[in-house]
Design an enzyme around this catalytic site. Structure first.
Site, PDB file in Angstrom:
ATOM      1  N   ASP A 118       9.363   2.470  -0.677  1.00 30.36           N
ATOM      2  CA  ASP A 118       8.373   3.116   0.172  1.00 30.36           C
ATOM      3  C   ASP A 118       8.709   2.759   1.618  1.00 30.36           C
ATOM      4  O   ASP A 118       8.464   1.640   2.068  1.00 30.36           O
ATOM      5  CB  ASP A 118       6.968   2.637  -0.189  1.00 30.36           C
ATOM      6  CG  ASP A 118       5.889   3.313   0.644  1.00 30.36           C
ATOM      7  OD1 ASP A 118       6.208   3.884   1.710  1.00 30.36           O
ATOM      8  OD2 ASP A 118       4.717   3.264   0.237  1.00 30.36           O
ATOM      9  N   LYS A 144       5.631   8.917   8.956  1.00 31.96           N
ATOM     10  CA  LYS A 144       5.480   8.370  10.308  1.00 31.96           C
ATOM     11  C   LYS A 144       6.590   8.789  11.269  1.00 31.96           C
ATOM     12  O   LYS A 144       6.508   9.847  11.882  1.00 31.96           O
ATOM     13  CB  LYS A 144       5.296   6.858  10.236  1.00 31.96           C
ATOM     14  CG  LYS A 144       4.058   6.449   9.431  1.00 31.96           C
ATOM     15  CD  LYS A 144       3.752   4.980   9.518  1.00 31.96           C
ATOM     16  CE  LYS A 144       2.587   4.585   8.618  1.00 31.96           C
ATOM     17  NZ  LYS A 144       1.300   5.156   9.026  1.00 31.96           N
ATOM     18  N   TYR A 171       0.848  -1.190   0.000  1.00 31.16           N
ATOM     19  CA  TYR A 171       0.000   0.000   0.000  1.00 31.16           C
ATOM     20  C   TYR A 171       0.883   1.238   0.000  1.00 31.16           C
ATOM     21  O   TYR A 171       1.794   1.364   0.828  1.00 31.16           O
ATOM     22  CB  TYR A 171      -0.908   0.003   1.233  1.00 31.16           C
ATOM     23  CG  TYR A 171      -1.764   1.238   1.367  1.00 31.16           C
ATOM     24  CD1 TYR A 171      -2.827   1.469   0.509  1.00 31.16           C
ATOM     25  CD2 TYR A 171      -1.510   2.168   2.369  1.00 31.16           C
ATOM     26  CE1 TYR A 171      -3.629   2.593   0.640  1.00 31.16           C
ATOM     27  CE2 TYR A 171      -2.299   3.300   2.514  1.00 31.16           C
ATOM     28  CZ  TYR A 171      -3.356   3.513   1.650  1.00 31.16           C
ATOM     29  OH  TYR A 171      -4.133   4.632   1.781  1.00 31.16           O
TER      30      TYR A 171
END
Length: 430
Positions: A237, A270, A142
Site C-alpha cells: 500500500d 495522493k 490503514y
C-alpha cells in the site's frame, strides 16, 4: 471576519462532527479546527487570515507545494477542454505509462478515484486471482475504510479480526487476519498454519497512520519469502509513500536493501493525483488481466481516470522526475526533523525522529517504535501540548500523534529554521 469557531459551529449543524473526514475535527488534540481559506507554496491561511507553515500538504499529495505554476497551467487547460467524459482519454494512458516507467514491479495499472477504492479493488482482485478468501493486514496500518480492512488485532498470536467500526458485520471480516507489525515469528506461525488459505498480505512498508514506522528489512524479507512459498500475493500500500519517499516509492527503498525485491501488487494515491481525487492499483499483466472487461473480477468507476485529475497528476510527476528533486527534498526533510530533535535535546524532552524522502515522523519517546503497541505507549499528552504550541506559533502539523508529516519542495531554509525555533519555544513552554 468569520472566525474558525463560527465556521465550526455552522459545520456541526449540517455535517456530522463538522468535518468530512474524522481527523480534521481535532478530537485527538482538542480545540477548534482551522478552516483553510487559501494556500500558496508551503503556506496555508485560515479563515482568520492567519498563516501557517504547512507540514500536512493535504496529507501528502502537495509534494511541490500548493499552486505550483506548471500544475496550475495544466489543470486550467484541462478544465477548458472538459470536466469529465465517461470515455477514455489519452491522458489516462500517459499517466499509466508514467507510473509504470518508475515502478519496475508494475506492468499495468487501473486508475480510480480514491485510495480506499484502490485498496478494496486490489483486495477483490487478489481473492479472484488466487481463489482464496483470507487476507493478512497489520495492526496500525490503514488501507482505507473498506469493510474488510476496518479491523483490529487481538492480543497474542494472530486472531480473526474484529470490526473497529459500527456497521461492519463480523462475518465480513471473518477472513481478515491482523498481525503485529514487524513480528517475524508471528508471521511465520500464521503462514505455517494457514498459508494455503491466504489470498494476499497488505502492508504499508513505511507506515504513515501510526505516525512514521518502518518495516524492518528481516520482516519484509520474510514476508516476500512466505508469500512466494505459499502462493499469496504481496501487496504494498503506497497510497502515502508512492512517489513521496522516493521516485520508485517505498518498494524502491527496500529493493536497494533486499536484492531482487518486488511486491506483486501496489496501491497508489495522493502524489499521483497532485491533490486531485485520483488513485491507482497495479501489478503484472498476468494478475491485472483478471479485471473486467478481460477477466471475471469486476471493478468500475464513473470518474476513474478523470481528465482534470490526470492532467494534475501528470504535471506533478513531470516536476518530481527532474534530476536532483528527491535529493533536495530529502535534505529539507532531514533538516526539518533534525531541528525538532535538537529542540528536544535543548529543552530536555525525550523525542525521536525519522524520515524518508519527503515524509517524516517524530515521537515523544526514548526510541523509535517498531509497532502500534509501542506507538500507543508514547507520550500523547505531550504531543497534544506540542501540537497546540506549534499551531499558536504558525506551524501546522497533523492534529493527531498517529499521523506522519510531509515536507514539500516549496519549503525554504527560513521555514525550517522558523519551525525549529517554534519547536524549541513550544517544548520549553511545556
Amino acid at each position: 471576519m468569520t472566525t474558525n469557531e463560527q465556521l465550526f459551529a455552522r459545520a456541526q449543524a449540517v455535517i456530522p462532527g463538522g468535518v468530512n473526514s474524522p481527523v480534521r475535527a481535532f478530537r485527538a488534540v482538542g480545540g477548534t479546527p482551522r478552516f483553510i481559506a487559501r494556500a500558496e507554496g508551503q503556506y496555508i491561511w485560515d479563515a482568520e487570515d492567519k498563516r501557517y507553515i504547512d507540514y500536512i500538504g493535504s496529507w501528502g499529495p502537495m509534494i511541490l507545494g500548493h499552486g505550483h505554476p506548471a500544475v496550475l497551467e495544466a489543470v486550467q487547460k484541462a478544465l477548458r477542454e472538459g470536466f469529465s467524459f465517461g470515455a477514455p482519454t489519452e491522458r489516462e494512458i500517459e499517466l499509466a505509462e508514467a507510473i509504470i516507467a518508475q515502478v519496475p514491479s508494475i506492468e499495468q495499472v487501473r486508475l480510480v478515484s480514491s485510495g480506499t477504492e484502490a485498496g478494496m479493488s486490489t483486495l477483490r482482485l487478489a481473492r479472484g486471482v488466487t481463489g482464496r478468501s483470507k487476507i493478512i493486514k497489520f495492526e496500525g496500518c490503514y488501507h482505507g475504510h473498506a469493510d474488510a480492512l476496518l479491523v483490529k488485532a487481538g492480543s497474542g498470536l494472530a486472531t480473526f479480526g474484529h470490526p473497529t467500526s459500527a456497521g461492519v458485520p463480523a462475518e465480513v471480516v471473518q477472513h481478515t487476519l491482523v498481525l503485529e507489525y514487524n513480528n517475524v515469528e508471528q508471521l511465520e506461525e500464521t503462514f505455517a498454519a494457514q498459508g494455503d488459505e491466504i489470498a494476499c498480505v497488505m502492508l504499508e512498508a513505511i507506515a504513515g497512520n501510526m505516525n512514521f514506522v518502518r518495516a524492518s528489512v528481516p520482516f519484509v524479507t520474510k514476508l516476500r519469502e512466505l508469500c512466494t512459498k505459499h502462493g499469496a500475493l504481496l501487496v504494498f500500500d503506497e497510497v502515502m509513500t508512492g512517489f513521496r519517499v522516493a521516485l520508485g516509492g517505498a518498494q524502491s527503498v527496500y529493493a536497494k536493501l533486499i536484492p531482487g525485491f518486488e511486491p506483486d501488487m501496489t496501491v497508489f494515491g495522493k502524489v499521483i493525483g497532485g491533490g486531485m481525487p485520483l488513485a491507482a492499483f497495479g501489478g503484472k499483466k498476468d494478475v491485472m488481466k483478471q479485471l473486467a472487461p478481460l477477466g471475471p473480477v469486476y471493478q468500475a468507476g464513473t470518474l476513474s481516470g478523470n481528465p482534470v485529475a490526470t492532467a494534475c497528476g501528470l504535471a506533478t510527476l513531470a516536476e518530481i522526475t527532474k534530476p536532483g528533486f528527491y535529493e533536495a527534498l530529502a535534505a529539507k526533510t532531514q533538516k526539518m526533523v533534525q531541528g525538532i530533535a535538537d529542540a528536544g535535546r535543548e529543552a530536555g524532552v525525550p523525542i525521536v525522529t525519522d524520515s524518508e524522502g519527503g515524509m517524516f515522523g517524530f515521537f515523544f519517546a526514548d526510541a523509535l517504535p517498531q509497532n502500534y503497541t509501542a506507538v500507543m505507549a508514547t507520550d500523547k499528552e505531550r504531543f497534544n501540548r506540542f501540537f497546540h504550541g506549534m499551531l499558536d506559533r504558525g506551524v501546522y502539523l497533523a492534529p493527531a500523534m498517529y499521523e506522519a508529516g510531509f515536507v514539500s519542495a516549496a519549503h525554504t531554509d527560513e521555514d525550517l529554521a522558523a519551525t525549529a525555533q517554534a519547536a524549541l519555544e513550544a517544548l520549553k513552554a511545556g
